[in-house]
Write an enzyme that holds these catalytic residues in place. Structure first.
Site, PDB file in Angstrom:
ATOM      1  N   ILE A 189       0.982   1.376   6.458  1.00  0.00           N
ATOM      2  CA  ILE A 189       1.754   2.099   5.452  1.00  0.00           C
ATOM      3  C   ILE A 189       0.774   2.334   4.301  1.00  0.00           C
ATOM      4  CG2 ILE A 189       3.745   2.053   3.902  1.00  0.00           C
ATOM      5  CD1 ILE A 189       5.124   0.176   5.827  1.00  0.00           C
ATOM      6  N   PRO A 190       0.221   3.546   4.197  1.00  0.00           N
ATOM      7  CA  PRO A 190      -1.003   3.761   3.400  1.00  0.00           C
ATOM      8  C   PRO A 190      -0.789   3.899   1.898  1.00  0.00           C
ATOM      9  CG  PRO A 190      -0.354   5.813   4.433  1.00  0.00           C
ATOM     10  CD  PRO A 190       0.624   4.768   4.913  1.00  0.00           C
ATOM     11  N   CYS A 191      -0.393   2.821   1.258  1.00  0.00           N
ATOM     12  CA  CYS A 191      -0.225   2.856  -0.194  1.00  0.00           C
ATOM     13  C   CYS A 191      -1.569   3.042  -0.904  1.00  0.00           C
ATOM     14  CB  CYS A 191       0.490   1.607  -0.701  1.00  0.00           C
ATOM     15  SG  CYS A 191      -0.312   0.047  -0.280  1.00  0.00           S
ATOM     16  N   HIS A 192      -2.673   2.800  -0.191  1.00  0.00           N
ATOM     17  CA  HIS A 192      -3.998   2.995  -0.798  1.00  0.00           C
ATOM     18  C   HIS A 192      -4.291   4.470  -1.046  1.00  0.00           C
ATOM     19  CE1 HIS A 192      -4.644   3.347   3.573  1.00  0.00           C
ATOM     20  NE2 HIS A 192      -5.661   4.137   3.285  1.00  0.00           N
TER      21      HIS A 192
END
Length: 281
Positions: free
Chosen positions: A247-250
């Site tokens: 889950i690419p919160c970056h």
């Protein structure tokens, strides 16, 4: 100037509505009652509240009720019937629905800290450092970068304090590691078993749509989930992301172009963004 004045008036009304809900949630007030309190039509109030708070008045009331019920069950050790009564709910059926819809577990499961939950976990090396991955039979429930094994495990256990943990890998975790190391078949999917509020789940779903090598802002995510004035709430939900990298919160940065903080270290976020940009396409 007029827009600023109007925005200040709108915010004051929403603040008044939130205070009213905090003070009166045990009476489970209707949309019409809250709208009347701030001198708006129900339709206008519903739309305005959703824009400012990032969720509907009904969902906000449910969150307040749920937090109070959790306190009644955990801190005061009430039974389900008494907890429902103290929360202003008509019975255990409504309490059950509230927990299942928002917490992803029954009131009894919450009260006992996930006692019936079986969680497998393993430590593995990835492109961006060591990770702790955990899964239930339904899918991945947790993945975090870790500097120290004990600290990472303590964080996982704090989320499921009474679950049964087994130090072993399974297919869910193997799929996750393959994804980290770019070896997952593009036709494969990784199953997730996430627990969060509807708002958090909506934000995390939006994150999954950001393409590899792409970046977006908190404000853009808020627009995507149709809560344009809820950037701060979006930031909080992103900070609660339970599954690193997948889950690419970056990929979310500030509107100014500053990369911003990252719960698993700023330098790791910079490295992941750079690596993805170089390998996109």
């Amino acid at each position: 100037m007029e827009m600023d004045t109007n925005a200040a008036i709108d915010f004051a009304r929403i603040e008044k509505a939130i205070n009213y809900l905090h003070s009166n949630f045990k009476q489970q007030p209707s949309l019409e009652e809250v709208a009347e309190h701030v001198h708006l039509s129900p339709f206008h109030f519903q739309r305005m509240f959703s824009e400012w708070a990032g969720t509907s008045p009904k969902k906000f009331l449910q969150y307040l009720s749920l937090e109070h019920a959790k306190k009644m069950l955990k801190v005061y050790d009430l039974n389900l019937m008494d907890a429902a009564f103290e929360t202003g709910l008509s019975g255990t059926g409504r309490l059950h629905d509230l927990f299942v819809n928002i917490e992803g577990m029954t009131p009894a499961e919450f009260k006992h800290g996930g006692r019936q939950l079986e969680i497998n976990y393993s430590y593995s090396d990835s492109l961006f450092g060591k990770i702790l991955a955990a899964s239930t039979p339904k899918g991945i429930c947790h993945a975090s970068f870790c500097e120290h094994d004990d600290d990472a495990m303590a964080e996982l256990q704090s989320k499921f304090p009474n679950a049964r943990f087994s130090p072993q890998s399974d297919l869910h975790q193997q799929d996750l590691l393959s994804f980290f190391n770019q070896k997952l078949d593009t036709n494969s999917t990784i199953k997730l078993h996430l627990k969060g509020t509807p708002f958090q789940l909506k934000v995390w779903e939006s994150l999954l749509k950001i393409p590899k090598g792409g970046l977006t802002t908190y404000g853009h995510i808020a627009q995507n989930i149709q809560a344009p004035k809820a950037s701060r709430a979006v930031g909080t939900a992103i900070g609660s992301n339970p599954v690193a990298f997948l889950i690419p919160c970056h990929r979310v940065i500030r509107a100014t172009g500053i990369i911003g903080e990252y719960k698993w270290r700023h330098d790791r976020k910079v490295a992941m963004i750079g690596w993805e940009a170089a390998n996109a396409g």
